[in-house]
Design a protein around this motif. Structure first.
Motif, PDB file in Angstrom:
ATOM      1  N   UNK A  52       0.822  -1.204   0.000  1.00  9.91           N
ATOM      2  CA  UNK A  52       0.000   0.000   0.000  1.00  9.91           C
ATOM      3  C   UNK A  52       0.865   1.268   0.000  1.00  9.91           C
ATOM      4  N   UNK A  53       2.194   1.097  -0.010  1.00  8.24           N
ATOM      5  CA  UNK A  53       3.085   2.252   0.087  1.00  8.24           C
ATOM      6  C   UNK A  53       2.946   3.179  -1.113  1.00  8.24           C
ATOM      7  N   UNK A  54       2.901   2.584  -2.304  1.00  5.22           N
ATOM      8  CA  UNK A  54       2.812   3.389  -3.525  1.00  5.22           C
ATOM      9  C   UNK A  54       1.592   4.287  -3.538  1.00  5.22           C
ATOM     10  N   UNK A  55       0.491   3.776  -2.993  1.00  3.14           N
ATOM     11  CA  UNK A  55      -0.740   4.558  -3.107  1.00  3.14           C
ATOM     12  C   UNK A  55      -0.918   5.519  -1.932  1.00  3.14           C
ATOM     13  N   UNK A  56      -0.285   5.217  -0.792  1.00  4.58           N
ATOM     14  CA  UNK A  56      -0.551   6.034   0.400  1.00  4.58           C
ATOM     15  C   UNK A  56       0.547   7.022   0.766  1.00  4.58           C
ATOM     16  N   UNK A  57       1.790   6.592   0.601  1.00  4.56           N
ATOM     17  CA  UNK A  57       2.893   7.379   1.172  1.00  4.56           C
ATOM     18  C   UNK A  57       3.211   8.692   0.459  1.00  4.56           C
ATOM     19  N   UNK A  58       3.179   8.732  -0.889  1.00  4.66           N
ATOM     20  CA  UNK A  58       3.647   9.952  -1.573  1.00  4.66           C
ATOM     21  C   UNK A  58       2.989  11.247  -1.101  1.00  4.66           C
ATOM     22  N   UNK A  59       1.677  11.259  -0.926  1.00  8.71           N
ATOM     23  CA  UNK A  59       1.002  12.527  -0.635  1.00  8.71           C
ATOM     24  C   UNK A  59       1.446  13.093   0.722  1.00  8.71           C
ATOM     25  N   UNK A  60       1.599  12.211   1.715  1.00 10.56           N
ATOM     26  CA  UNK A  60       2.022  12.678   3.034  1.00 10.56           C
ATOM     27  C   UNK A  60       3.447  13.201   3.033  1.00 10.56           C
ATOM     28  N   UNK A  61       4.340  12.462   2.358  1.00  8.59           N
ATOM     29  CA  UNK A  61       5.741  12.879   2.320  1.00  8.59           C
ATOM     30  C   UNK A  61       5.906  14.180   1.553  1.00  8.59           C
TER      31      UNK A  61
END
Lengths: 69, 367
Positions: free
Chosen positions: B23-32
């Motif tokens: 789920x990293x690809x879909x979740x992490x970018x926006x927060x970082x």
């Protein structure tokens, strides 16, 4: 909620029947107890959601962390 | 119970890569990107280094208990009752992560694909599929990941590179005050998600035949680097403002792609890619939870545990009110909650092994 309790009962009955028939391998009292316990925990969680009083472990963890840090 | 020495290095590499991607690809970018703007890729890179460091630590702890899984190590190190309690904590931990992964997948599908379908439908159907995979065994899950990873890598990066024609270096001129320590504090959840979750692989370490260290650390590095590159591309293509205000920026990149007039809706590619990776991650976590319960209670048949667990995980996955509630919890509490499981308990196991070694050498000296 009735459908949930019916589903829970049917799930348990079918599970015990399968274990009794030997299709799930040798299933003693320990296996049946574990099967019933895990299913019951799940059913309680679902009931809590349907009754709008969720047993929210996420919130509890958040409160514990806020308390200590 | 699994026989020993069942997995090859490639199988562990495939599983670890798919797990880290999950789920990293879909979740992490926006927060970082919200926290670190155009330097979000750097945050991900140092998270990968952290992931390698903790991965190496777990490998070292496992080497002190050769042939034992996490549950067995816990009982050997801390005794039957305390070790059993710690094992139970890890079981709850694996169930929790499984529930969160299930919820993330359901949110993604509901928001982007089927808005009128209730979340519980996605949860239950996904978990039933994963329960079947768990019953088949970890070698089945790992073989699926070995087949999927090369195909999904090509399917993901080929269209992504097409969007490089939208690249704008001015997107990296976004005004930002980058201070290392405040940024690390704000993005510490990126250390935990997904890298500290890979402690689950300590359940599979005893099953790996060859190249355990290379496969495990290689999988973390391989996929961690790709996530960092994806974040870099996302900023270059969409810019900081858009990337930090979209729920799934990478999905939006694919949605805006146009190859030609007859090839459209390429976001279907990233949707399928994301879903397959999430299913592998969920299967691994579900397997670890089931396997832990089976080892703790000496149960032979995984089906007795797997199907009832669908009740627990599907309900737990509905506890967050919405995706914002979920992300706020992750940002505030995830890293601190993961520290005992990723560092605390393994450190205890290590200390216990040192004490046991000292007492063994003392006994040998007196004998």
């Amino acid at each position: 909620m009735i459908w949930l309790l019916l589903l829970y009962a049917v799930f348990l009955v079918v599970g015990f029947l399968i274990m009794k028939s030997g299709q799930a391998g040798l299933a003693g009292r320990k296996e049946k107890a574990l099967f019933a316990t895990i299913t019951s925990i799940g059913c309680v969680l679902w009931l809590s959601l349907l009754l709008q009083r969720p047993l929210d472990l996420n919130k509890a963890i958040g409160m514990a962390i806020d308390f200590f840090f | 119970m699994e026989k020993a020495l069942q997995l090859s290095g490639w199988q562990l590499f495939g599983m670890t890569s798919a797990f880290v991607a999950g789920t990293t690809f879909i979740l992490l970018p926006v927060g970082l990107i919200s926290s670190a703007s155009q330097l979000a890729w750097l945050v991900q890179l140092w998270s990968v280094l952290f992931g390698l460091a903790v991965g190496g630590f777990w490998l070292y702890v496992a080497s002190r208990y050769p042939g034992l899984s996490l549950v067995e190590i816990s009982r050997r190190a801390l005794g039957k009752h305390v070790g059993g309690f710690v094992s139970l904590c890890y079981i709850v931990f694996f169930i929790q992560i499984s529930a969160w992964v299930t919820r993330n997948m359901s949110d993604f599908m509901q928001i982007n694909l089927m808005p009128k379908t209730p979340l519980s439908v996605f949860n239950i159907l996904a978990l039933l599929v994963c329960a079947y995979a768990v019953i088949k065994g970890i070698d089945t899950i790992s073989l699926v990941s070995v087949v999927l990873i090369p195909l999904l890598t090509i399917a993901y990066w080929t269209p992504f590179t097409v969007m490089l024609r939208e690249w704008n270096w001015n997107h990296f001129d976004y005004p930002v005050n980058f201070d290392f320590w405040p940024t690390l504090a704000e993005t510490k959840y990126a250390l935990g998600f997904p890298f500290m979750e890979t402690v689950a692989f300590m359940m599979a370490f005893p099953l790996v035949r060859t190249r355990l260290k290379t496969a495990f650390l290689g999988g973390i590095l391989f996929m961690g680097f790709q996530i960092s590159l994806s974040i870099f591309f996302t900023v270059g293509i969409l810019g900081v403002y858009r990337s930090s205000h979209l729920t799934y920026p990478i999905y939006n990149i694919f949605r805006e792609m146009q190859f030609s007039t007859f090839l459209e809706h390429l976001e279907a590619i990233v949707s399928v890619t994301a879903l397959m990776l999430v299913f592998v991650k969920l299967s691994v976590l579900f397997y670890c939870a089931v396997s832990s319960i089976c080892q703790l209670f000496a149960i032979e048949n995984r089906a007795i545990v797997a199907y009832p667990l669908v009740w627990v995980i599907s309900a737990y996955a509905l506890l967050f009110a919405n995706i914002v509630d979920n992300e706020e919890w992750v940002q505030h509490y995830l890293f601190i909650y993961y520290v005992p499981f990723g560092i605390g308990f393994p450190l205890l196991f290590l200390i216990a092994s040192w004490f046991r070694r000292r007492s063994d050498s003392t006994k040998e000296a007196t004998a």
